[in-house]
Design a protein around this motif. Structure first.
Motif, mmCIF file in Angstrom:
data_model
loop_
_atom_site.group_PDB
_atom_site.id
_atom_site.type_symbol
_atom_site.label_atom_id
_atom_site.label_comp_id
_atom_site.label_asym_id
_atom_site.label_seq_id
_atom_site.Cartn_x
_atom_site.Cartn_y
_atom_site.Cartn_z
ATOM 1 N N GLY A 191 -6.523 -2.485 2.054
ATOM 2 C CA GLY A 191 -5.682 -3.241 2.967
ATOM 3 C C GLY A 191 -6.465 -3.949 4.046
ATOM 4 O O GLY A 191 -7.666 -4.178 3.932
ATOM 5 N N VAL A 206 0.838 -1.206 0.000
ATOM 6 C CA VAL A 206 0.000 0.000 0.000
ATOM 7 C C VAL A 206 0.868 1.250 0.000
ATOM 8 O O VAL A 206 0.582 2.230 -0.696
ATOM 9 N N LEU A 224 -6.713 3.573 -0.945
ATOM 10 C CA LEU A 224 -5.793 2.918 -0.027
ATOM 11 C C LEU A 224 -6.534 1.795 0.691
ATOM 12 O O LEU A 224 -7.220 2.017 1.684
#
Length: 305
Positions: free
Chosen positions: A56, A41, A54
């Protein structure tokens, strides 16, 4: 809700207000309690030509479920991989990528253990370890590496070597069970090993390959790239195996689930200890990224909304 975004390559990262997302078919809306920060990331911010969400690792409580969801309900505690905006107060998880968090584990435990542990365990499985063999783990102080080192020991490694970027990390890695610690710049990496789990790639591939015994195996699971000469494989009858977690998640869900269960079992038994380097507020995401970029982290870096 708040979420972290950036507008150009390299950042800066900033907080913005965004509408609460609605779960679509097969999705969970999760109120985030902990968010894992990973090197892939961080590299999206520094290397991607266009800004991307972003995503994750996210752990928290299910607030709503989309059509067709059968494994979870509102109020459940889950962790999983978010492919959209994960650096946020609320995130969407696909049901297939989510797993329950045991009652005796925290959200921070979950993001420190599950995704990084799955990568570590998968890379170890790809190496086909035999009891008594010697293992070498690069990036041994990282979020994935510090778990890979411990997992090699649980699989019966007779000797475990940790490779790190800075000698200041040596005590941390030894404390996790490493018999020996080397730094990347060392001349020679000591007694050869049977397999290497490499999370670094690039220029490190050559010394990692040379660290293998004849017939040894190198598992590459880094996004750092790199090149290996075929002759170096031929003369030592060595193997290089590429490992990608996404392939297992998408193509072998039963194996993916079995690995998750093994991680939680080892955690409950005290045989696998995820370490959190630091917890950062959502508005301090840039500082969290800095810890990863500077290779200063000892264990997992986590955001707390």
């Amino acid at each position: 809700m708040r979420r972290v975004r950036y507008e150009s390559r390299g950042g800066p990262l900033f907080l913005e207000e965004a509408p609460l997302p609605e779960p679509g078919p097969g999705e969970l809306l999760v109120r985030a309690e902990a968010i894992g920060v990973t090197l892939p990331v961080v590299r999206k911010v520094t290397e991607a030509t266009e800004p991307v969400p972003l995503g994750g690792e996210v752990a928290g409580q299910v607030m709503a479920v989309g059509e067709g969801v059968s494994s979870f309900d509102t109020g459940d505690r889950v962790t999983g991989l978010c492919f959209g905006h994960g650096y946020a107060d609320f995130a969407l998880l696909h049901e297939a990528m989510a797993s329950p968090v045991p009652a005796d584990a925290s959200a921070v435990d979950a993001v420190a253990l599950v995704r990084s542990g799955l990568v570590a365990l998968g890379a170890l499985e790809a190496a086909r370890p035999e009891p008594g063999e010697a293992a070498l783990v690069t990036a041994a102080a990282s979020g994935v590496g510090h778990l890979a080192l411990q997992l090699a020991r649980t699989r019966g490694a007779g000797r475990v070597v940790g490779a790190v970027s800075d000698a200041a990390k040596a005590d941390f890695v030894r404390g996790l069970g490493a018999d020996h610690v080397i730094t990347y710049g060392d001349t020679g990496w000591g007694t050869p090993v049977d397999y290497v789990l490499d999370a670094v790639g690039g220029e490190l591939l050559t010394p990692a390959l040379h660290a293998l015994v004849p017939g040894g195996r190198l598992v590459a699971y880094s996004s750092g790239g790199g090149t290996i000469q075929a002759y170096d494989l031929l003369v030592g009858a060595k193997s290089v195996i590429g490992f990608q977690m996404a392939r297992i998640a998408r193509g072998k869900p039963e194996l993916y689930e079995r690995w998750r269960e093994e991680l939680w079992r080892l955690f409950a038994a005290g045989e696998l200890r995820p370490v959190v380097h630091g917890e950062f507020a959502l508005e301090d995401a840039a500082k969290a990224h800095g810890e990863i970029e500077g290779r200063s982290n000892l264990g997992k870096v986590v955001l707390i909304p």
